[in-house]
Design a protein around this motif. Structure first.
Motif, mmCIF file in Angstrom:
data_model
loop_
_atom_site.group_PDB
_atom_site.id
_atom_site.type_symbol
_atom_site.label_atom_id
_atom_site.label_comp_id
_atom_site.label_asym_id
_atom_site.label_seq_id
_atom_site.Cartn_x
_atom_site.Cartn_y
_atom_site.Cartn_z
ATOM 1 N N PRO A 296 0.857 -1.188 -0.046
ATOM 2 C CA PRO A 296 0.058 0.103 0.233
ATOM 3 C C PRO A 296 0.770 1.449 0.079
ATOM 4 O O PRO A 296 0.098 2.276 -0.280
ATOM 5 C CB PRO A 296 -0.815 0.035 1.325
ATOM 6 N N GLY A 297 2.015 1.341 0.222
ATOM 7 C CA GLY A 297 2.860 2.373 0.482
ATOM 8 C C GLY A 297 2.963 3.717 -0.733
ATOM 9 O O GLY A 297 2.311 4.789 -0.079
ATOM 10 N N ALA A 298 2.902 3.271 -1.813
ATOM 11 C CA ALA A 298 2.659 4.328 -2.753
ATOM 12 C C ALA A 298 1.302 4.930 -2.777
ATOM 13 O O ALA A 298 1.228 6.030 -3.081
ATOM 14 C CB ALA A 298 3.144 3.953 -4.213
ATOM 15 N N PHE A 299 0.410 4.203 -2.486
ATOM 16 C CA PHE A 299 -1.107 4.679 -2.645
ATOM 17 C C PHE A 299 -1.244 5.455 -1.236
ATOM 18 O O PHE A 299 -2.303 6.386 -1.318
ATOM 19 C CB PHE A 299 -1.928 3.330 -2.848
ATOM 20 N N VAL A 300 -0.806 5.095 -0.243
ATOM 21 C CA VAL A 300 -1.025 5.935 1.162
ATOM 22 C C VAL A 300 -0.383 7.222 1.087
ATOM 23 O O VAL A 300 -0.879 8.283 1.338
ATOM 24 C CB VAL A 300 -0.214 5.259 2.247
ATOM 25 N N TYR B 175 -5.828 9.265 -9.409
ATOM 26 C CA TYR B 175 -5.837 9.848 -8.245
ATOM 27 C C TYR B 175 -6.796 9.318 -7.025
ATOM 28 O O TYR B 175 -7.778 8.653 -7.537
ATOM 29 C CB TYR B 175 -6.655 11.292 -8.222
ATOM 30 N N ALA B 176 -6.600 9.331 -5.844
ATOM 31 C CA ALA B 176 -7.423 8.557 -4.856
ATOM 32 C C ALA B 176 -8.538 9.082 -4.832
ATOM 33 O O ALA B 176 -8.900 10.438 -4.844
ATOM 34 C CB ALA B 176 -6.722 8.799 -3.490
ATOM 35 N N ASP B 177 -9.985 8.330 -4.725
ATOM 36 C CA ASP B 177 -11.218 8.869 -4.617
ATOM 37 C C ASP B 177 -11.492 8.960 -3.146
ATOM 38 O O ASP B 177 -11.983 7.852 -2.499
ATOM 39 C CB ASP B 177 -11.957 7.803 -5.163
ATOM 40 N N ALA C 294 -7.015 1.234 -0.851
ATOM 41 C CA ALA C 294 -7.157 -0.055 -1.687
ATOM 42 C C ALA C 294 -7.949 0.235 -2.872
ATOM 43 O O ALA C 294 -7.613 -0.352 -3.992
ATOM 44 C CB ALA C 294 -8.011 -0.945 -0.623
ATOM 45 N N ASP C 295 -8.757 1.211 -2.999
ATOM 46 C CA ASP C 295 -9.289 1.508 -4.342
ATOM 47 C C ASP C 295 -8.484 1.865 -5.507
ATOM 48 O O ASP C 295 -8.348 1.517 -6.343
ATOM 49 C CB ASP C 295 -10.465 2.644 -4.168
#
Length: 136
Positions: A61-65, A112-114, A122-123
């Motif tokens: 998850p690191g990059a997405f966090v 982009y994160a929603d 996670a999305d």
């Protein structure tokens, strides 16, 4: 890699963030978020390692966090044929051999994160993985 003479020194000079696989990744996420907040870019390999069979492994998850925390884009990149050129366990720096061949890369549209998603991290990871998988 940071302990390798000259290599580690150069990596430090050009801004690489060190990652110790024996420690939790929180220190890396914080350091990368700081780089992004200051206007820099970071490059992640979300699987954490190379696959032996060429299939995508689960994403960490690191990059997405970092992306969700800083509202920055994730730009998925599909890299093809590196497993053939330097298979896991046959690395050239460990006495293995490099094979001739071509590598191709596909740079996908930014994601982009929603914030409305039940789990934005996670999305975002699932959408990035789907983009990469679509071109393998």
């Amino acid at each position: 890699i940071f302990r390798i003479p000259l290599c580690g020194w150069v990596m430090s000079l050009i801004g690489h963030v060190p990652f110790d696989r024996k420690k939790p990744g929180g220190h890396v996420v914080d350091a990368c978020a700081d780089v992004v907040t200051r206007g820099g870019s970071v490059f992640f390999f979300p699987e954490g390692t190379r696959s032996k069979d060429g299939r995508l492994k689960p994403f960490k998850p690191g990059a997405f966090v970092v992306a969700a925390r800083t509202s920055c884009a994730v730009v998925p990149i599909t890299i093809k044929n590196t497993g053939w050129l330097m298979p896991v366990g046959d690395e050239f720096y460990a006495g293995g051999r490099l094979r001739p061949g071509d590598v191709s890369m596909v740079v996908h549209a930014p994601l982009y994160a929603d914030p409305a998603a039940a789990d934005p991290v996670a999305d975002l990871a699932a959408r990035a993985k789907a983009a990469i998988a679509s071109r393998l």
